[in-house]
Design an enzyme around this catalytic site. Structure first.
Site, mmCIF file in Angstrom:
data_model
loop_
_atom_site.group_PDB
_atom_site.id
_atom_site.type_symbol
_atom_site.label_atom_id
_atom_site.label_comp_id
_atom_site.label_asym_id
_atom_site.label_seq_id
_atom_site.Cartn_x
_atom_site.Cartn_y
_atom_site.Cartn_z
ATOM 1 N N LYS A 28 94.014 -31.374 110.518
ATOM 2 C CA LYS A 28 93.951 -32.430 111.543
ATOM 3 C C LYS A 28 92.734 -33.312 111.298
ATOM 4 C CE LYS A 28 97.313 -30.203 113.677
ATOM 5 N NZ LYS A 28 98.706 -30.682 113.656
ATOM 6 N N SER B 168 102.493 -33.448 110.521
ATOM 7 C CA SER B 168 101.592 -33.847 111.615
ATOM 8 C C SER B 168 100.547 -34.884 111.220
ATOM 9 C CB SER B 168 100.876 -32.616 112.190
ATOM 10 O OG SER B 168 99.974 -32.067 111.252
#
Length: 230
Positions: free
Chosen positions: A136, A57
């Site tokens: 993230k 990701s």
């Protein structure tokens, strides 16, 4: 002549002293090991810990199997988060929020795990062996108006400059339950992965409470040819 009884008594005393000495030595080693383990756990929980990137990701900023050193001290002392920081956090209980559960006035991720028992809590919060964490990038800070439209991210009406993204990467809707226009609540942040097409992030589960943030990424320690600050 030497009294045999006295000699036996002295021998027994010497033996007892040796046994006590060995016992004390064993106890000292046990205490040293316990102190070392406690110190290691304290450092891991409050200061710093290594980790391995598991998912794609954050490509190409962070690749799977890369090793990172995480800065937990900044979270421990409540150092303010900045836009662009790469952080780890506890994964929400619901990673894709159904539309009927979305509250536009409170677009916060859902956490409803119930960890019971001392050992279960120790494994989850300290050892983190039973916890799932995500990594993230901070996009929206408390009070920011985050909008995602036309393949771009807007913060308070201005297009967000994202030099960390690869050329051609667009920020698009992931699914029908999309947090595409939110005001980030107090004590929360809006997070996204750099690999927008393959990232489960605040677009699908909402803003993350700051108290769920575990660490900031400090440096990459492996591979050696990429060693250094991320």
């Amino acid at each position: 002549m030497i009294d045999d009884n006295i000699e036996d008594k002295n021998t027994k005393k010497t033996k007892i002293k040796k046994e006590k000495s060995k016992g004390r030595e064993v106890m000292e080693w046990i205490v040293c090991v316990l102190i070392a383990v406690i110190l290691a756990l304290l450092v891991r929980y409050f200061i710093s810990t290594p980790t391995v990137v598991q998912q794609p990701s954050m490509e190409t900023t962070l690749m799977p199997n890369e090793r990172l050193l995480l800065n937990k001290l900044s979270i421990t002392i409540h150092s303010p988060l900045k836009r662009g920081d790469i952080v780890t956090f506890e994964a929400p209980s619901v990673t894709v929020v159904p539309s009927y559960m979305i509250d536009p006035n409170n677009p916060v991720a859902i956490y409803n795990k119930d960890i019971n028992g001392i050992f279960a809590k120790f494994a989850y919060y300290v050892l983190e062996t039973t916890k799932t964490s995500y990594i993230k990038r901070v996009i929206g800070l408390p009070g920011d108006h985050v909008q995602i439209q036309n393949g771009k991210v807007y913060i308070n009406g201005q297009v967000l400059d994202e030099p960390y993204l690869q050329p051609g990467v667009v920020t698009a809707m992931l699914n029908e339950t999309y947090f595409s226009d939110v005001i980030v609540p107090n004590n929360c942040v809006f997070l996204m992965g750099d690999n927008r097409e393959y990232s489960s992030d605040s677009r699908s589960f909402g803003c993350i409470p700051i108290d769920k943030i575990e660490s900031k990424v400090l440096i990459r320690i492996w591979p050696l040819n990429k060693f250094g600050k991320v």
